[in-house]
Motif scaffolding. Structure first.
Motif, PDB file in Angstrom:
ATOM      1  N   ASP A  18       0.787  -1.224   0.203  1.00  0.00           N
ATOM      2  CA  ASP A  18       0.255  -0.100  -0.002  1.00  0.00           C
ATOM      3  C   ASP A  18       0.879   1.212   0.140  1.00  0.00           C
ATOM      4  N   SER A  19       0.843   1.975  -1.143  1.00  0.00           N
ATOM      5  CA  SER A  19       2.118   3.028  -1.229  1.00  0.00           C
ATOM      6  C   SER A  19       1.917   4.112  -0.150  1.00  0.00           C
ATOM      7  N   LEU A  20       0.740   4.043   0.737  1.00  0.00           N
ATOM      8  CA  LEU A  20       0.773   4.994   1.827  1.00  0.00           C
ATOM      9  C   LEU A  20       1.009   4.341   3.159  1.00  0.00           C
ATOM     10  N   SER A  21       1.297   3.068   3.045  1.00  0.00           N
ATOM     11  CA  SER A  21       1.352   2.456   4.514  1.00  0.00           C
ATOM     12  C   SER A  21       2.615   2.968   5.342  1.00  0.00           C
ATOM     13  N   THR A  22       2.598   2.766   6.689  1.00  0.00           N
ATOM     14  CA  THR A  22       3.463   3.185   7.337  1.00  0.00           C
ATOM     15  C   THR A  22       3.967   2.181   8.180  1.00  0.00           C
ATOM     16  N   ASN A  51       5.593  -2.258  -3.480  1.00  0.00           N
ATOM     17  CA  ASN A  51       5.607  -0.578  -2.974  1.00  0.00           C
ATOM     18  C   ASN A  51       5.067  -0.181  -1.756  1.00  0.00           C
ATOM     19  N   ASN A  52       5.326  -0.933  -0.890  1.00  0.00           N
ATOM     20  CA  ASN A  52       4.828  -0.592   0.504  1.00  0.00           C
ATOM     21  C   ASN A  52       5.322   0.530   0.988  1.00  0.00           C
ATOM     22  N   GLY A  53       4.637   1.631   1.213  1.00  0.00           N
ATOM     23  CA  GLY A  53       5.080   2.744   1.770  1.00  0.00           C
ATOM     24  C   GLY A  53       5.689   3.656   0.791  1.00  0.00           C
ATOM     25  N   ASN A  55       4.771   6.180  -1.108  1.00  0.00           N
ATOM     26  CA  ASN A  55       4.728   7.593  -1.073  1.00  0.00           C
ATOM     27  C   ASN A  55       4.443   8.151   0.114  1.00  0.00           C
ATOM     28  N   VAL A  56       5.129   7.373   1.306  1.00  0.00           N
ATOM     29  CA  VAL A  56       5.249   8.364   2.627  1.00  0.00           C
ATOM     30  C   VAL A  56       6.806   8.669   2.599  1.00  0.00           C
ATOM     31  N   ARG A  61       7.864   5.448   7.223  1.00  0.00           N
ATOM     32  CA  ARG A  61       7.490   4.856   5.973  1.00  0.00           C
ATOM     33  C   ARG A  61       7.511   3.385   6.260  1.00  0.00           C
TER      34      ARG A  61
END
Length: 199
Positions: A18-22, A51-53, A55-56, A61
């Motif tokens: 999840d590209s927004l995951s922390t 692609n985990n994280g 975009n964080v 991240r």
């Protein structure tokens, strides 16, 4: 896993992230799969994308600890829409932090970018936005019918990040191994990898 297509989005056989995951994804093993016939009209075709994280920004991240082994990935095509000006195909996209990633024993073939200018974006193993790239190992894979075997994104190359991807003991589609070219001042290895890599 076969016959996956998307008209205006990326398509993938396996997605981790999840590209927004922390939060981290740990202990991931993707092995012994056959992934074929993935296509995208105007974006990317992937066999496996992590692609985990991605975009964080900052210390919270997410990241992924992953092993991708003994898969057969073939027939990926990006940019299939007539008149499309974008598109790419990455058999394995490590497109966020993947510290200690292992990519081994995979047979990758027929990865096609229908819009190959200025350089073809048809890559067997691709690193993007990946601070953990230098701790990754890409070995004992076969690359056939790809523009590049192992590649760092343009942004990663321009940032001149320290370290290198270990990319040894791979079959590069030619008995003589990868061939070195120079493009816009960057080291490019055709049928090999872009940037600093131990071959």
């Amino acid at each position: 896993i076969s016959a996956i297509s998307a008209a205006a989005a990326s398509a993938s056989g396996v997605l981790i992230g999840d590209s927004l995951s922390t939060n981290p994804s740990t202990g991931i093993s993707i092995h012994d799969n056959t992934i074929a016939g993935v296509s995208s009209g105007t974006k990317g075709a992937y066999g496996v994308i992590v692609n985990n994280g991605a975009n964080v920004v900052g210390p919270t991240r997410g990241y992924t600890q992953v092993t991708i082994a003994d898969n057969t990935i073939s027939g990926l095509t990006g940019g299939t829409t007539i008149g499309a000006t974008t598109g790419w195909a990455h058999a394995i996209g490590l497109e966020a932090d993947t510290p200690g990633a292992v990519v081994t024993g995979n047979a990758i073939s027929n990865v096609i970018d229908q819009n190959p200018l200025p350089l073809p974006d048809a890559i067997a193993v691709y690193f993007e936005a990946n601070g953990g790239f230098a701790s990754s190992t890409v070995s004992n894979n076969t690359f056939d019918g790809v523009a590049f075997g192992v590649s760092l994104s343009t942004a990663m190359l321009q940032a001149q990040l320290p370290g290198a991807v270990v990319a040894s003991c791979n079959w590069w589609g030619d008995a003589s191994g990868p061939n070195l070219l120079t493009v816009s001042g960057l080291n490019v290895v055709q049928n090999g990898q872009i940037g600093r890599a131990h071959v």
